[in-house]
Structure formats: C-alpha cells, structure tokens
Write an enzyme that holds these catalytic residues in place. Structure first.
Site, mmCIF file in Angstrom:
data_model
loop_
_atom_site.group_PDB
_atom_site.id
_atom_site.type_symbol
_atom_site.label_atom_id
_atom_site.label_comp_id
_atom_site.label_asym_id
_atom_site.label_seq_id
_atom_site.Cartn_x
_atom_site.Cartn_y
_atom_site.Cartn_z
ATOM 1 N N PRO A 87 0.815 -1.215 0.000
ATOM 2 C CA PRO A 87 0.000 0.000 0.000
ATOM 3 C C PRO A 87 0.847 1.263 0.000
ATOM 4 C CG PRO A 87 -0.058 -1.062 2.156
ATOM 5 C CD PRO A 87 0.606 -2.024 1.218
ATOM 6 N N GLU A 114 1.323 -7.728 9.306
ATOM 7 C CA GLU A 114 1.333 -6.260 9.352
ATOM 8 C C GLU A 114 2.272 -5.667 8.314
ATOM 9 O OE1 GLU A 114 -0.439 -3.928 11.274
ATOM 10 O OE2 GLU A 114 -1.638 -5.741 11.434
ATOM 11 N N ARG A 152 -1.820 -9.493 -20.612
ATOM 12 C CA ARG A 152 -2.711 -9.259 -21.756
ATOM 13 C C ARG A 152 -2.124 -8.279 -22.759
ATOM 14 N NH1 ARG A 152 -6.548 -5.731 -21.745
ATOM 15 N NH2 ARG A 152 -8.169 -7.286 -22.174
ATOM 16 N N ASP A 167 -8.608 -0.793 -25.126
ATOM 17 C CA ASP A 167 -9.001 -1.022 -23.743
ATOM 18 C C ASP A 167 -9.173 0.299 -23.012
ATOM 19 O OD1 ASP A 167 -9.044 -3.746 -23.829
ATOM 20 O OD2 ASP A 167 -7.029 -4.019 -23.013
#
Length: 215
Positions: A87, A114, A152, A167
């Site tokens: 994150p 954590e 992809r 896309d």
C-alpha cells in the site's frame, strides 16, 4: 514474460492461471509463472517467517532471513525487477503496465501480516506498487492483478478479437474508460441499442464512440 511470485500461500496463486486467456498464454509459452514458498526458505526449525514488531504494536512482521534468501535464489533465474506489492507503493496505472509489459520478467513479492521488515525492502526492492488505497490480507491479489494486466499486453496473449489497443485507459482512448458496449438483440424489453451503432456508417460510429468515452 516470466513471473516469479514469492508468497506464503502458493495455492492461492496458481489456480488463476489455469483457466481462460491466461491458461492459453501459459500453454503457448507467452508467459511462464513460477511460485516460491517463502516459508520453505526459513532456517527456523519450525519454519517461522514472522515475529513481533520492535517498538510494540499489533500484529506480526515478516522477518528478514526467509525473504532475503528467497529473493536472492529467485534472482539467479529471473533478472527482472523485484517488485513488492505494498500500500506504500506507487499506484498502478495502465501507463505503468505498458512499460512493465516490455520486460522479459519480474519478481513479485507478496507480503502478509502487518508487513515486511523494512530492511528487506530497502535492500532488495526495485520498486513498490500499490493496486489501490485499501488494505488486503496479503499481496497475492495484488500480484495477480499486476500479472494479469501485464500478460494481456504481451503480443500473442490476446486474440485479434480481444485486442488491447482500445481497452479502457489505453493511449488510443486518451487514458479514458471505454465507450458503452451493446450486442444482440437490438431491442430487449423495450431497451434499444443506439441507432447509430446499427447504421453501418463506420465514421459516424467511431465519432459516437469517441464522444462517449467516459472519464
């Protein structure tokens, strides 16, 4: 493209490549996927891979030794960047995916608990990538998202009818979301397909689609 995915739970990762487009990509050798169980590299007699955090706090932290040894072993086979799914990383974008798709391989490290001892990240990470501003129980989903996005774009993975050139977020669509899609029947329960899409006028259809790109 070679993906080496380092995780405590290989069984969560491999099934994703056993169906649909990515299964075909593996069979055609367009991508290669290897998982590595971090716990297998632990030198602890109980194969422990985590410990309590210095300074106190909730949860456990993944320790240095198993990760150092796993990453160094994998780097002998894959010369691509070591990417930690975190994150704290930079947000993944289609533009970033396009750059990664030009590589020959990458090593994806999935954290748990954590987090990971910062010394591992400081010493061995080439970069950290986040798939969004939320918290998951582990980095496996992030690794799968990244591997899917990158795969992809590799030539030969998608068929002609599945081209990535139009896309959402692609350069050709000005990094916007695709226009709305419709298919048969032309009318369903009184809901009609826009007439312009039935006209056969490709120039007008292209103009309609460009006008209806979503931000």
């Amino acid at each position: 493209m070679r993906f080496d995915i380092l995780t405590l739970f290989p069984s969560l990762v491999l099934p994703y490549f056993e169906d649909s487009i990515l299964k075909r990509a593996v069979e055609k050798k367009k991508i290669r996927v290897f998982t590595h169980d971090i716990r297998a590299y632990s030198k602890d007699k109980h194969k422990k891979v985590d410990d309590t955090p210095y300074g106190g706090g909730a949860g456990m932290v993944m320790t240095c030794q198993p990760l150092f040894d796993t990453i160094r072993a994998v780097k002998r086979k894959n010369k691509g960047p070591v990417i930690f799914l975190s994150p704290a990383g930079k947000r993944l974008t289609q533009e970033k995916v396009e750059k990664l798709a030009k590589l020959k391989g990458m090593i994806l490290v999935c954290g748990r608990y954590e987090g990971i001892d910062q010394r591992v990240i400081d010493e061995l990470a080439d970069e950290e990538i986040s798939i969004g501003d939320y918290v998951l129980t582990g980095g496996e989903l992030g690794a799968l998202v990244l591997a899917d996005c990158v795969s992809r774009l590799i030539p030969g993975v998608l068929g002609a009818s599945e081209s990535p050139e139009e896309d959402s977020f692609s350069k050709s669509l000005e990094r916007k979301i695709e226009y709305p899609h419709f298919t048969k029947p032309a009318e369903y329960k009184g809901l009609k397909v826009p007439n312009i899409l039935l006209s056969g006028n490709h120039a007008e259809i292209a103009a309609w689609r460009k006008k209806n790109l979503r931000k």
